[in-house]
Design a protein around this motif. Sequence first.
Motif, mmCIF file in Angstrom:
data_model
loop_
_atom_site.group_PDB
_atom_site.id
_atom_site.type_symbol
_atom_site.label_atom_id
_atom_site.label_comp_id
_atom_site.label_asym_id
_atom_site.label_seq_id
_atom_site.Cartn_x
_atom_site.Cartn_y
_atom_site.Cartn_z
ATOM 1 N N MET A 1 21.413 36.614 47.807
ATOM 2 C CA MET A 1 22.455 35.825 47.206
ATOM 3 C C MET A 1 23.779 36.560 47.350
ATOM 4 N N ALA A 2 24.818 35.846 47.779
ATOM 5 C CA ALA A 2 26.139 36.418 47.961
ATOM 6 C C ALA A 2 26.912 36.398 46.647
ATOM 7 N N TYR A 3 27.562 37.505 46.357
ATOM 8 C CA TYR A 3 28.411 37.590 45.177
ATOM 9 C C TYR A 3 29.868 37.520 45.636
ATOM 10 N N PRO A 4 30.678 36.704 44.980
ATOM 11 C CA PRO A 4 32.086 36.621 45.357
ATOM 12 C C PRO A 4 32.884 37.812 44.844
ATOM 13 N N LYS A 5 34.152 37.836 45.240
ATOM 14 C CA LYS A 5 35.123 38.773 44.673
ATOM 15 C C LYS A 5 36.489 38.119 44.744
ATOM 16 N N ILE A 6 37.393 38.626 43.932
ATOM 17 C CA ILE A 6 38.781 38.190 43.934
ATOM 18 C C ILE A 6 39.642 39.420 44.130
ATOM 19 N N THR A 7 40.664 39.295 44.988
ATOM 20 C CA THR A 7 41.634 40.373 45.120
ATOM 21 C C THR A 7 43.010 39.825 44.759
ATOM 22 N N TYR A 8 43.809 40.682 44.123
ATOM 23 C CA TYR A 8 45.174 40.314 43.737
ATOM 24 C C TYR A 8 46.014 41.568 43.695
ATOM 25 N N THR A 9 47.317 41.418 43.914
ATOM 26 C CA THR A 9 48.221 42.559 44.017
ATOM 27 C C THR A 9 49.201 42.568 42.859
ATOM 28 N N VAL A 10 49.248 43.698 42.153
ATOM 29 C CA VAL A 10 50.190 43.901 41.051
ATOM 30 C C VAL A 10 50.970 45.175 41.331
ATOM 31 N N GLY A 11 52.289 45.044 41.427
ATOM 32 C CA GLY A 11 53.137 46.212 41.657
ATOM 33 C C GLY A 11 52.783 46.988 42.910
ATOM 34 N N GLY A 12 52.377 46.293 43.966
ATOM 35 C CA GLY A 12 52.028 46.947 45.218
ATOM 36 C C GLY A 12 50.611 47.490 45.285
ATOM 37 N N THR A 13 49.872 47.398 44.178
ATOM 38 C CA THR A 13 48.494 47.882 44.146
ATOM 39 C C THR A 13 47.535 46.699 44.270
ATOM 40 N N VAL A 14 46.630 46.780 45.235
ATOM 41 C CA VAL A 14 45.622 45.732 45.409
ATOM 42 C C VAL A 14 44.481 45.991 44.439
ATOM 43 N N ASP B 1 31.870 35.328 49.588
ATOM 44 C CA ASP B 1 30.876 36.373 49.829
ATOM 45 C C ASP B 1 31.640 37.677 49.996
ATOM 46 N N SER B 2 31.509 38.568 49.034
ATOM 47 C CA SER B 2 32.295 39.798 49.047
ATOM 48 C C SER B 2 31.994 40.704 50.244
ATOM 49 N N SER B 3 30.881 40.478 50.923
ATOM 50 C CA SER B 3 30.551 41.300 52.086
ATOM 51 C C SER B 3 31.157 40.748 53.377
ATOM 52 N N GLN B 4 31.803 39.592 53.299
ATOM 53 C CA GLN B 4 32.415 38.955 54.464
ATOM 54 C C GLN B 4 33.940 39.016 54.346
ATOM 55 N N SER B 5 34.619 38.776 55.459
ATOM 56 C CA SER B 5 36.085 38.880 55.464
ATOM 57 C C SER B 5 36.794 37.555 55.206
ATOM 58 N N SER B 6 36.069 36.434 55.198
ATOM 59 C CA SER B 6 36.735 35.136 55.013
ATOM 60 C C SER B 6 37.092 34.914 53.544
ATOM 61 N N PHE B 7 38.296 34.368 53.333
ATOM 62 C CA PHE B 7 38.790 34.131 51.974
ATOM 63 C C PHE B 7 39.738 32.950 51.985
ATOM 64 N N THR B 8 40.051 32.464 50.801
ATOM 65 C CA THR B 8 41.038 31.403 50.599
ATOM 66 C C THR B 8 41.974 31.856 49.496
ATOM 67 N N ASN B 9 43.266 31.581 49.662
ATOM 68 C CA ASN B 9 44.247 31.923 48.637
ATOM 69 C C ASN B 9 44.377 30.781 47.633
ATOM 70 N N TYR B 10 44.464 31.148 46.358
ATOM 71 C CA TYR B 10 44.539 30.170 45.276
ATOM 72 C C TYR B 10 45.572 30.593 44.239
ATOM 73 N N TRP B 11 45.924 29.620 43.394
ATOM 74 C CA TRP B 11 46.617 29.835 42.133
ATOM 75 C C TRP B 11 45.709 29.305 41.044
ATOM 76 N N LEU B 12 45.882 29.786 39.846
ATOM 77 C CA LEU B 12 45.145 29.253 38.705
ATOM 78 C C LEU B 12 45.717 27.899 38.348
ATOM 79 N N PHE C 1 46.169 34.733 44.392
ATOM 80 C CA PHE C 1 45.052 35.649 44.602
ATOM 81 C C PHE C 1 44.156 35.135 45.715
ATOM 82 N N SER C 2 43.302 36.006 46.216
ATOM 83 C CA SER C 2 42.373 35.660 47.294
ATOM 84 C C SER C 2 40.958 35.624 46.737
ATOM 85 N N TYR C 3 40.248 34.540 47.045
ATOM 86 C CA TYR C 3 38.854 34.372 46.607
ATOM 87 C C TYR C 3 37.960 34.488 47.826
ATOM 88 N N TYR C 4 37.036 35.444 47.771
ATOM 89 C CA TYR C 4 36.051 35.661 48.830
ATOM 90 C C TYR C 4 34.711 35.115 48.340
#
Length: 127
Positions: free
Chosen positions: A1-14, A90-101, A85-88
């Motif tokens: 089973m693939a687990y997602p992840k979210i990445t977001y940048t605050v003050g230049g820090t991912v 499958d956290s082990s893959q490179s494909s993602f989509t950018n979203y807003w809440l 932010f970017s929603y992946y």
Amino acid sequence: MAYPKITYTVGGTVNTLPFTYPPTGVAAYNAVATRHDNLSSSGVRESILERIDNFLDITMAAVLSGTDVQNWNAFMQYALEGGQFSYYPDSSQSSFTNYWLEGTTWQAAYRAPGLYKFKLKFRQVVT
């Protein structure tokens, strides 16, 4: 089973928000059209499409107390401010989509001792 992840940048820090448990009830597609339809007296239909918005609805049925819910809170404070932010899926893959809440409230509701739950709706960013 693939687990997602979210990445977001605050003050230049991912920052990375890993999912301890995967979301439930994730639809394959959720599209909403903004369209205006006219029907003439002769029965001819005219449709004017403004746009089609794509959404991602997730239900987090089990978020652990402690670090897990604290990580979600940090992300939600950023997302509630309108951050992208970017929603992946499958956290082990490179494909993602950018979203807003989509929406302006968040509550990590009690589910059971040591567990919280909530639902989120994300709007896909159009570039």
